[in-house]
Scaffold this active site. Structure first.
Site, PDB file in Angstrom:
ATOM      1  N   HIS A  32      11.534  -7.791 -26.021  1.00  0.00           N
ATOM      2  CA  HIS A  32      11.173  -6.841 -24.978  1.00  0.00           C
ATOM      3  C   HIS A  32      10.916  -7.596 -23.676  1.00  0.00           C
ATOM      4  O   HIS A  32      10.684  -8.795 -23.689  1.00  0.00           O
ATOM      5  CB  HIS A  32       9.854  -6.134 -25.317  1.00  0.00           C
ATOM      6  CG  HIS A  32       9.761  -5.566 -26.695  1.00  0.00           C
ATOM      7  ND1 HIS A  32       9.747  -4.212 -26.936  1.00  0.00           N
ATOM      8  CD2 HIS A  32       9.633  -6.155 -27.916  1.00  0.00           C
ATOM      9  CE1 HIS A  32       9.618  -3.994 -28.238  1.00  0.00           C
ATOM     10  NE2 HIS A  32       9.555  -5.159 -28.853  1.00  0.00           N
ATOM     11  N   TYR A  33      10.888  -6.878 -22.560  1.00  0.00           N
ATOM     12  CA  TYR A  33      10.163  -7.395 -21.413  1.00  0.00           C
ATOM     13  C   TYR A  33       8.901  -6.566 -21.240  1.00  0.00           C
ATOM     14  O   TYR A  33       8.810  -5.437 -21.712  1.00  0.00           O
ATOM     15  CB  TYR A  33      10.996  -7.463 -20.139  1.00  0.00           C
ATOM     16  CG  TYR A  33      11.552  -6.185 -19.544  1.00  0.00           C
ATOM     17  CD1 TYR A  33      10.822  -4.988 -19.473  1.00  0.00           C
ATOM     18  CD2 TYR A  33      12.822  -6.166 -18.974  1.00  0.00           C
ATOM     19  CE1 TYR A  33      11.336  -3.841 -18.878  1.00  0.00           C
ATOM     20  CE2 TYR A  33      13.347  -5.039 -18.380  1.00  0.00           C
ATOM     21  CZ  TYR A  33      12.596  -3.879 -18.331  1.00  0.00           C
ATOM     22  OH  TYR A  33      13.108  -2.750 -17.745  1.00  0.00           O
ATOM     23  N   THR A  34       7.899  -7.146 -20.564  1.00  0.00           N
ATOM     24  CA  THR A  34       6.622  -6.448 -20.439  1.00  0.00           C
ATOM     25  C   THR A  34       6.722  -5.245 -19.514  1.00  0.00           C
ATOM     26  O   THR A  34       6.028  -4.238 -19.719  1.00  0.00           O
ATOM     27  CB  THR A  34       5.536  -7.398 -19.935  1.00  0.00           C
ATOM     28  OG1 THR A  34       5.998  -8.061 -18.739  1.00  0.00           O
ATOM     29  CG2 THR A  34       5.196  -8.445 -20.997  1.00  0.00           C
ATOM     30  N   GLU A  97       7.164  -9.934 -26.524  1.00  0.00           N
ATOM     31  CA  GLU A  97       7.172  -9.412 -25.157  1.00  0.00           C
ATOM     32  C   GLU A  97       7.357 -10.590 -24.204  1.00  0.00           C
ATOM     33  O   GLU A  97       6.612 -11.578 -24.254  1.00  0.00           O
ATOM     34  CB  GLU A  97       5.862  -8.699 -24.843  1.00  0.00           C
ATOM     35  CG  GLU A  97       5.657  -7.397 -25.610  1.00  0.00           C
ATOM     36  CD  GLU A  97       6.316  -6.214 -24.929  1.00  0.00           C
ATOM     37  OE1 GLU A  97       6.906  -6.392 -23.848  1.00  0.00           O
ATOM     38  OE2 GLU A  97       6.226  -5.097 -25.496  1.00  0.00           O
ATOM     39  N   HIS A 139      14.951  -4.222 -27.290  1.00  0.00           N
ATOM     40  CA  HIS A 139      14.301  -2.919 -27.415  1.00  0.00           C
ATOM     41  C   HIS A 139      15.269  -1.795 -27.069  1.00  0.00           C
ATOM     42  O   HIS A 139      15.250  -0.720 -27.678  1.00  0.00           O
ATOM     43  CB  HIS A 139      13.078  -2.874 -26.492  1.00  0.00           C
ATOM     44  CG  HIS A 139      12.078  -1.831 -26.841  1.00  0.00           C
ATOM     45  ND1 HIS A 139      10.969  -1.578 -26.075  1.00  0.00           N
ATOM     46  CD2 HIS A 139      12.008  -0.955 -27.878  1.00  0.00           C
ATOM     47  CE1 HIS A 139      10.248  -0.614 -26.618  1.00  0.00           C
ATOM     48  NE2 HIS A 139      10.864  -0.221 -27.715  1.00  0.00           N
ATOM     49  N   ASP A 149      14.896  -2.646 -21.830  1.00  0.00           N
ATOM     50  CA  ASP A 149      14.544  -4.061 -21.961  1.00  0.00           C
ATOM     51  C   ASP A 149      15.134  -4.716 -23.209  1.00  0.00           C
ATOM     52  O   ASP A 149      15.398  -4.025 -24.184  1.00  0.00           O
ATOM     53  CB  ASP A 149      13.020  -4.218 -21.951  1.00  0.00           C
ATOM     54  CG  ASP A 149      12.295  -3.381 -22.996  1.00  0.00           C
ATOM     55  OD1 ASP A 149      12.603  -2.191 -23.123  1.00  0.00           O
ATOM     56  OD2 ASP A 149      11.407  -3.925 -23.690  1.00  0.00           O
TER      57      ASP A 149
END
Length: 268
Positions: A32-34, A97, A139, A149
């Site tokens: 994921h990215y945050t 993340e 994700h 993401d």
């Protein structure tokens, strides 16, 4: 190349975890990215009981790693999700993340130090957990209607060069056949069948509808990031064919090789 032993890891335990159902061992890795303005804001949210979200690890832009939930436990990172017919992927997955503001707050390339740490962390996890390359996903792959993401700037090819994930060289973008919203017929059904075969949740209707556009967009973000527009052009279709052909060579290890260390004081 950096290894897990080179990583700077600190513990920020999240209360948002529970046992995996049936004692299941994780056999999937979701990146994921945050998608928040700062690392501090993201870590605070992931450790807030009221937020009811969490992950196993956060990788900061300088390469530092925050451990939030122990790998054997179920964290809340994937949400409503599906891959190859399996839903509720929090049960099966380890979630990482990666700090980046994301598309909402100024999406930008991931710094080299951060990606070096992501690679070292992922390599260690897939080795210990015997996670198959085609079960290392974004994700947006498992929740394409909700998520973008880690996005088209994430260097999946670099991870693949380190033996992480399933990847083929994308076919060059070129003119030719293309399918888009509103098209219908057997070729569209064949495209949907291939996307479903690879793992995406999509019905085979023969109509290039909104869901098909969403899934094609997710596929492009991961596997053909040069042009992300939801149109199934020749490059997209050929890249999909290459991936499916390459699945035959993907090793199928037995999952869940080893424990992930101690739980620590709370969830890490």
């Amino acid at each position: 190349m950096k290894t897990r032993a080179d990583l700077s890891v600190r513990d920020v335990p999240s209360p948002n975890f529970r046992e995996r159902p049936g004692g299941r061992k994780p056999d999937m890795l979701i990146l994921h990215y945050t998608g928040m303005k700062s690392a501090e804001e993201a870590i605070a949210r992931l450790s807030d009981r009221a937020a009811e979200v969490s992950c196993h690890y956060v990788v900061e832009e300088n390469g530092d790693v925050v451990r939030m939930v122990a790998e054997p436990l179920r964290a809340s990172h994937a949400g409503v999700s599906c891959w190859r017919g399996e839903h509720n992927l929090n049960d099966a997955a380890i979630g990482i993340e990666i700090v980046n503001p994301g598309h909402a707050f100024g999406y930008r390339p991931f710094p080299p130090a951060q990606i070096e740490s992501v690679i070292a962390l992922c390599a260690d996890i897939v080795r210990r957990r015997r996670i198959a390359p085609d079960r290392v996903l974004g994700h947006s792959d498992v929740a394409p209607d909700r998520k973008q993401d880690p996005g088209e700037l994430f260097p999946w090819a670099d991870l693949a060069a380190a033996g992480i994930g399933h990847w083929v060289a994308p076919a060059p973008v070129s003119e030719g056949v293309r399918f888009a919203r509103g098209d219908e017929g057997p070729p569209v059904g064949a495209l949907q069948s291939l996307l479903a075969l690879y793992g995406y949740e999509i019905g085979v209707t023969g109509v290039f509808d909104a869901r098909t556009e969403i899934v094609v967009t997710a596929f492009q973000r991961h596997f053909r990031p040069e042009k992300v527009d939801g149109v199934a052009d020749r490059s997209t279709i050929e890249t999909l064919h290459r991936l499916i052909a390459a699945l035959k060579a993907v090793p199928r290890p037995e999952p869940g090789a080893e424990g992930a260390g101690q739980q620590g004081k709370a969830a890490s």
